[in-house]
Design a protein around this motif. Structure first.
Motif, PDB file in Angstrom:
ATOM      1  N   MET A  60       0.839  -1.185   0.000  1.00  0.00           N
ATOM      2  CA  MET A  60       0.000   0.000   0.000  1.00  0.00           C
ATOM      3  C   MET A  60       0.881   1.245   0.000  1.00  0.00           C
ATOM      4  SD  MET A  60      -3.028   1.088   2.700  1.00  0.00           S
ATOM      5  CE  MET A  60      -3.715  -0.527   2.744  1.00  0.00           C
ATOM      6  N   ASN A  61       1.935   1.227   0.786  1.00  0.00           N
ATOM      7  CA  ASN A  61       2.806   2.384   0.890  1.00  0.00           C
ATOM      8  C   ASN A  61       3.439   2.742  -0.454  1.00  0.00           C
ATOM      9  OD1 ASN A  61       4.263   4.459   2.264  1.00  0.00           O
ATOM     10  ND2 ASN A  61       6.036   3.125   2.279  1.00  0.00           N
ATOM     11  N   ALA A  62       3.913   1.728  -1.174  1.00  0.00           N
ATOM     12  CA  ALA A  62       4.556   1.986  -2.467  1.00  0.00           C
ATOM     13  C   ALA A  62       3.587   2.652  -3.442  1.00  0.00           C
ATOM     14  CB  ALA A  62       5.092   0.678  -3.057  1.00  0.00           C
ATOM     15  N   VAL A  63       2.353   2.169  -3.470  1.00  0.00           N
ATOM     16  CA  VAL A  63       1.342   2.741  -4.368  1.00  0.00           C
ATOM     17  C   VAL A  63       1.034   4.174  -3.962  1.00  0.00           C
ATOM     18  CG1 VAL A  63      -1.061   2.579  -5.110  1.00  0.00           C
ATOM     19  CG2 VAL A  63       0.343   0.515  -4.975  1.00  0.00           C
ATOM     20  N   LEU A  64       0.860   4.417  -2.678  1.00  0.00           N
ATOM     21  CA  LEU A  64       0.543   5.768  -2.213  1.00  0.00           C
ATOM     22  C   LEU A  64       1.685   6.741  -2.511  1.00  0.00           C
ATOM     23  CD1 LEU A  64      -1.221   4.968   1.156  1.00  0.00           C
ATOM     24  CD2 LEU A  64      -2.274   5.608  -1.019  1.00  0.00           C
ATOM     25  N   GLN A  65       2.927   6.286  -2.377  1.00  0.00           N
ATOM     26  CA  GLN A  65       4.061   7.150  -2.700  1.00  0.00           C
ATOM     27  C   GLN A  65       4.079   7.489  -4.185  1.00  0.00           C
ATOM     28  OE1 GLN A  65       7.944   6.137  -1.105  1.00  0.00           O
ATOM     29  NE2 GLN A  65       6.973   5.108   0.629  1.00  0.00           N
ATOM     30  N   CYS A  66       3.834   6.496  -5.015  1.00  0.00           N
ATOM     31  CA  CYS A  66       3.815   6.749  -6.462  1.00  0.00           C
ATOM     32  C   CYS A  66       2.696   7.711  -6.838  1.00  0.00           C
ATOM     33  CB  CYS A  66       3.648   5.443  -7.223  1.00  0.00           C
ATOM     34  SG  CYS A  66       5.120   4.412  -7.222  1.00  0.00           S
TER      35      CYS A  66
END
Length: 102
Positions: free
Chosen positions: A1-7
């Motif tokens: 989830m974190n990776a998607v939100l950062q992108c």
């Protein structure tokens, strides 16, 4: 989830769209007939705006340097309402999260 939100938060047009609340423009014009649809809404459809609202709050807090961990917890709480697999702290596939289609 974190990776998607950062992108997503670093995708300029998307972050601007949410940060400036441009997603609300359709609401302001009064989308008539949406609630009178003969096709039943999928479960949780009435709450779909909650995910967008929480994501917009999260992105705004990141870009205005007003972030605190509660913003992330609020977003995750809304996501978990319709996607129970995200309870807890286990790792998940980023693409699966992105494709959930809240």
């Amino acid at each position: 989830m974190n990776a998607v939100l950062q992108c997503l938060s670093n995708t300029d047009l998307f972050a601007e769209f949410l940060g400036l609340e441009q997603y609300k423009e359709g609401e302001a014009e009064g989308e008539e007939g949406v609630t009178d649809s003969p096709v039943p809404s999928p479960p949780g459809a009435q709450d779909r705006g909650e995910v967008t609202e929480q994501l917009a709050k999260l992105l705004r807090s990141l870009w205005t340097l007003e972030y605190n961990p509660q913003h992330s917890r609020d977003f995750k709480t809304i996501v978990i309402k319709d996607a129970l697999q995200y309870r807890g702290t286990s790792q998940h596939d980023a693409q699966e999260f992105l494709l959930l289609g809240f």
